[in-house]
Structures are given as C-alpha cells and as structure tokens.
Design a protein around this motif. Sequence first.
Motif, short mmCIF file in Angstrom:
data_model
loop_
_atom_site.label_atom_id
_atom_site.label_comp_id
_atom_site.label_asym_id
_atom_site.label_seq_id
_atom_site.Cartn_x
_atom_site.Cartn_y
_atom_site.Cartn_z
N LEU A 1 1.02 -1.07 -0.01
CA LEU A 1 0.09 -0.01 -0.12
C LEU A 1 0.79 1.17 -0.06
N GLU A 2 0.15 2.39 -0.38
CA GLU A 2 0.85 3.68 -0.44
C GLU A 2 -0.12 4.47 0.49
N THR A 3 0.70 5.51 1.29
CA THR A 3 0.04 6.41 2.12
C THR A 3 -0.18 7.62 1.90
N GLN A 4 -1.15 8.52 2.32
CA GLN A 4 -1.63 9.62 2.06
C GLN A 4 -0.70 10.97 2.94
N LYS A 5 0.17 10.51 3.69
CA LYS A 5 0.86 11.32 4.82
C LYS A 5 1.99 10.73 4.96
N SER A 6 3.16 11.34 5.30
CA SER A 6 4.61 10.92 5.79
C SER A 6 4.59 11.00 7.00
N PHE A 7 5.51 10.14 7.68
CA PHE A 7 5.65 10.00 9.02
C PHE A 7 5.78 11.46 9.86
N SER A 8 6.59 12.62 9.23
CA SER A 8 6.56 13.74 9.93
C SER A 8 5.26 14.36 9.85
N ALA A 9 4.36 14.25 8.74
CA ALA A 9 3.02 14.86 9.00
C ALA A 9 2.01 14.14 10.05
N VAL A 10 2.45 12.99 10.48
CA VAL A 10 1.54 12.45 11.53
C VAL A 10 2.20 12.35 12.98
N GLY A 11 3.42 13.07 13.24
CA GLY A 11 4.03 13.02 14.42
C GLY A 11 4.98 11.81 14.66
N GLY A 12 5.31 11.14 13.46
CA GLY A 12 6.52 10.09 13.65
C GLY A 12 5.95 8.87 13.46
N ALA A 13 6.60 7.62 13.33
CA ALA A 13 6.40 6.36 13.12
C ALA A 13 5.42 5.76 14.11
N LYS A 14 5.46 6.24 15.22
CA LYS A 14 4.48 5.61 16.18
C LYS A 14 3.12 5.85 15.86
N ASN A 15 2.93 6.81 14.73
CA ASN A 15 1.46 7.19 14.61
C ASN A 15 1.02 6.65 13.03
N LYS A 16 1.50 5.46 12.62
CA LYS A 16 1.29 4.89 11.23
C LYS A 16 -0.28 4.87 11.04
N ALA A 17 -0.90 4.58 11.87
CA ALA A 17 -2.61 4.34 11.72
C ALA A 17 -3.12 5.84 11.10
N LYS A 18 -2.50 6.72 11.48
CA LYS A 18 -3.01 8.19 11.00
C LYS A 18 -2.46 8.30 9.60
N MET A 19 -1.76 7.81 9.03
CA MET A 19 -1.07 8.05 7.72
C MET A 19 -2.03 7.76 6.47
N GLY A 20 -3.10 7.05 6.57
CA GLY A 20 -4.07 6.95 5.59
C GLY A 20 -3.61 6.32 4.33
N VAL A 21 -4.46 5.54 3.78
CA VAL A 21 -4.31 4.69 2.46
C VAL A 21 -4.46 5.37 1.28
N SER A 22 -3.70 5.80 0.35
CA SER A 22 -4.00 6.32 -0.79
C SER A 22 -4.48 5.38 -1.86
N VAL A 23 -3.75 4.18 -1.80
CA VAL A 23 -3.94 2.98 -2.82
C VAL A 23 -3.41 1.96 -2.03
N ALA A 24 -4.14 0.71 -2.13
CA ALA A 24 -3.67 -0.49 -1.85
C ALA A 24 -3.62 -1.33 -3.14
N VAL A 25 -2.70 -2.38 -3.06
CA VAL A 25 -2.76 -3.57 -4.28
C VAL A 25 -2.58 -4.78 -3.82
N THR A 26 -3.45 -5.74 -4.40
CA THR A 26 -2.99 -7.21 -3.72
C THR A 26 -2.89 -7.92 -5.36
N TYR A 27 -2.20 -8.94 -5.25
CA TYR A 27 -2.43 -10.07 -6.21
C TYR A 27 -2.59 -11.46 -5.76
N SER A 28 -3.44 -12.05 -6.15
CA SER A 28 -4.21 -13.27 -5.63
C SER A 28 -3.77 -14.59 -6.34
N THR A 29 -3.09 -15.51 -6.07
CA THR A 29 -2.72 -16.53 -6.85
C THR A 29 -3.87 -17.34 -7.19
N LYS A 30 -4.93 -17.34 -6.26
CA LYS A 30 -6.09 -18.27 -6.46
C LYS A 30 -6.93 -17.41 -7.70
#
Length: 189
Positions: free
Chosen positions: A9-38
């Motif tokens: 996945l890619e995020t909407q915000k950087s670590f610095s924009a959310v107060g550091g790595a401890k706040n990853k849940a606040k970074m937001g998802v811009s796009v996520a991608v999966t590939y399924s073998t099934k």
Amino acid sequence: MRDIVYFDLETQKSFSAVGGAKNKAKMGVSVAVTYSTKSGQYHVYGEEQMDALVEQLVKADLVVGWNHIQFDYPVLQGYTIYDLENQTMNLDMMLDLEREDKLGFRLKLDSAAKVSLGMGKTADGLDALRWWNEYKKTGDKTFIMKIAEYCCFDVKVTKCVHEYGLEHGVIRYEDKAGNPAEVAVDWKK
C-alpha cells in the motif's frame, strides 16, 4: 488451491505529517494493491475499499509482502478492528531476511529485485506522496493512476522476488559495498 496474496500500500501522509513512526495508523491509505494466486488477478483498492482489502487479507492462506508487518499493517490498522498481524498468515520477506541468522540488517526490495531479477522498482514512496498531494490539489485522477501503477509494480516485484526465492532457495542482493551476494531462504513452508 492455496491462495497466496501479495500485498502493498501507499500512504496519504508522511511520518513527519503524523508526528512520527509511532502514528502509522494516522497516515491514511491512498492506494493498496493485492495479487491473488487463486484468482490470478491484481486488485487495486482505494481508501473507501479498506474493508474489502482487509477481508481478502484475513481470508488468504498466506499474505506475502516486504515490510508489511511493521509498516503496511500498522497503517491499515487505522481502518479495521482486526489484529492483522495475528489474524493473518504472513511471510514478511524483509523481516525474514533481517534475522540475525540470515543478513542481520534491513534489505531494500529494490536491492533484492535488481540482483535477483535484473529489474528494480519504478519509483518510491516519496513519489507516491507527491502524486497524492498533486491529486488533492488538482483533483486530477491521473495522479491516482500513477500511484496505482507504481503500487501494482511493487506487488509484481514482491511476487517475483518471492517466486525467485522459492525456485532457487536463495535471494540475491547488493551487499553494503554494492557487490552481488546471496542469502539462503526457506519459503516453501
């Protein structure tokens, strides 16, 4: 048939924009991608589709990623009540290679891809953040498509590195001096 789901996945915000790595849940998802073998298909998820993404990850027989345990899952935790690390079966290739009995340091996906596959990444997370910011400023969906393309290619590279390790029992990479090296892997479990 066993369903291996490759994930990034890619995020909407950087670590610095959310107060550091401890706040990853606040970074937001811009796009996520999966590939399924099934299914044999890639799936691109926008932020409004995180429930469907989580459902696919939880149902997978194995989720394979590169630093998804310490980065992607904590970002995704902002969208779900599931404890993703503990409620999914995972192979985080970066964490596996980082173990003291293997490399003992963090290897970049690009390093493994260049030497093992002869191809590298097409961009990086900072490019994806710039594209997200341009999208937010302009509303031009071309920027979202750039993020989706980049994320899809990262998932493809992740899949190819995993398959290389399965087939050869090693991952080749650039060591700290820039020389080709290899490390044994046992990912057939």
